[in-house]
Design an enzyme around this catalytic site. Structure first.
Site, PDB file in Angstrom:
ATOM      1  N   MET A 119       0.831  -1.193   0.000  1.00 58.07           N
ATOM      2  CA  MET A 119       0.000   0.000   0.000  1.00 58.07           C
ATOM      3  C   MET A 119       0.868   1.246   0.000  1.00 58.07           C
ATOM      4  O   MET A 119       2.075   1.179   0.176  1.00 58.07           O
ATOM      5  CB  MET A 119      -0.914  -0.003   1.231  1.00 58.07           C
ATOM      6  N   CYS A 120       0.243   2.373  -0.135  1.00 65.29           N
ATOM      7  CA  CYS A 120       0.931   3.656  -0.165  1.00 65.29           C
ATOM      8  C   CYS A 120       0.243   4.601   0.811  1.00 65.29           C
ATOM      9  O   CYS A 120      -0.686   4.219   1.513  1.00 65.29           O
ATOM     10  CB  CYS A 120       0.886   4.244  -1.585  1.00 65.29           C
ATOM     11  N   ARG A 121       0.722   5.813   0.874  1.00 66.98           N
ATOM     12  CA  ARG A 121       0.097   6.882   1.663  1.00 66.98           C
ATOM     13  C   ARG A 121       0.015   8.105   0.765  1.00 66.98           C
ATOM     14  O   ARG A 121       0.961   8.394   0.022  1.00 66.98           O
ATOM     15  CB  ARG A 121       0.927   7.246   2.892  1.00 66.98           C
ATOM     16  N   VAL A 124       3.672   8.703  -0.920  1.00 62.98           N
ATOM     17  CA  VAL A 124       4.821   7.816  -0.745  1.00 62.98           C
ATOM     18  C   VAL A 124       4.382   6.418  -1.154  1.00 62.98           C
ATOM     19  O   VAL A 124       3.212   6.051  -0.976  1.00 62.98           O
ATOM     20  CB  VAL A 124       5.356   7.835   0.704  1.00 62.98           C
ATOM     21  N   ASN A 145      -3.919   4.609  -3.760  1.00 63.39           N
ATOM     22  CA  ASN A 145      -3.476   3.899  -2.560  1.00 63.39           C
ATOM     23  C   ASN A 145      -4.215   2.572  -2.536  1.00 63.39           C
ATOM     24  O   ASN A 145      -5.432   2.530  -2.325  1.00 63.39           O
ATOM     25  CB  ASN A 145      -3.799   4.725  -1.310  1.00 63.39           C
TER      26      ASN A 145
END
Length: 260
Positions: free
Chosen positions: A1-3, A88, A115
């Site tokens: 996953m990402c932010r 990110v 995300n």
């Protein structure tokens, strides 16, 4: 996953969104608090884009962890922004590590971030990809699920769909083709932000003339509000619309459909 996060409002220093908050995006790159079954850190690249007074947005993307970039702190300390999208990245296993794989993706005034993860990639999205112009496919930023999601959203925007419809319809189509996918999307043109919550976290903080959307709150301000799963958010500096839609809701994975 990402932010990821998006901000609209009065001019603020970029560092006030990325590094100054105690749980800002910089900290989330190495110590996220709500990854929901997807990885442990976000070290596979990052990107920041903001809107100058005139013209299209400016992007700064790198394939390295945000914490290891020595230029970003200097840039963020002097850059004032009224609208920004930043992210990110935690790459899904097998996907390329390159700065072009880091959000935000862009065309003209539009910025986009994803995300989550598409289940069964790439086979699950072959039928949807077949509906895109060949030129869009051979000019993808990078062969990842997020880049293809952007191509699908962008195709709808080019056809004249309003941004909320473009996001909701893309989530619905991908959810039908790849059930259990996590599809938290962010789309902005610098005046409006559209976001989906489909399998991952999102919080919103409104001020008198500002709005901030983030994968997780970056401080302990009680004004933060969690957005439930299965929602479509349309935000401007003057208002916030959070709506439940069948299109978005059916994409939300159950606990047993946990993905990376």
């Amino acid at each position: 996953m990402c932010r990821h996060l998006a901000y609209l409002g009065p001019p603020v220093l970029l560092r006030s969104l990325l590094s100054d908050p105690p749980y800002g995006l910089l900290r989330q790159s190495w110590a996220p608090r709500d990854m929901r079954g997807g990885g442990t850190i976000n070290a596979d690249g990052f990107g920041v884009a903001w809107y100058p007074d005139d013209g299209d947005p400016v992007r700064y993307r790198r394939a390295q962890p945000m914490w290891s970039d020595t230029t970003l702190p200097e840039l963020a300390a002097v850059t004032r922004v009224r609208a920004v999208l930043a992210a990110v990245r935690s790459a899904t296993v097998g996907m390329p590590l390159h700065e072009t794989a880091a959000a935000p993706f862009a065309e003209g005034r539009w910025l986009f971030s994803h995300n989550g993860v598409v289940k069964g990639w790439p086979d699950s999205l072959v039928p949807l990809a077949a509906g895109l112009p060949v030129r869009d496919l051979i000019t993808l930023d990078v062969p990842t699920d997020s880049a293809l999601l952007w191509a699908l959203v962008r195709h709808r925007l080019r056809a004249g769909a309003p941004p909320d419809e473009a996001v909701a319809d893309t989530v619905a189509a991908v959810a039908a083709a790849a059930p259990g996918s996590r599809l938290n999307l962010l789309l902005t043109d610098g005046t409006t932000v559209v976001a989906s919550t489909a399998g991952h976290a999102l919080s919103v903080r409104r001020g008198p003339d500002s709005v901030l959307l983030a994968s997780e709150p970056f401080d302990d301000d009680p004004a933060w509000r969690a957005v439930p799963d299965g929602r479509l958010v349309v935000a401007t500096t003057g208002g916030l619309d959070v709506r439940e839609t069948t299109a978005v809701r059916r994409s939300v994975p159950t606990a047993r459909e946990d993905t990376r």
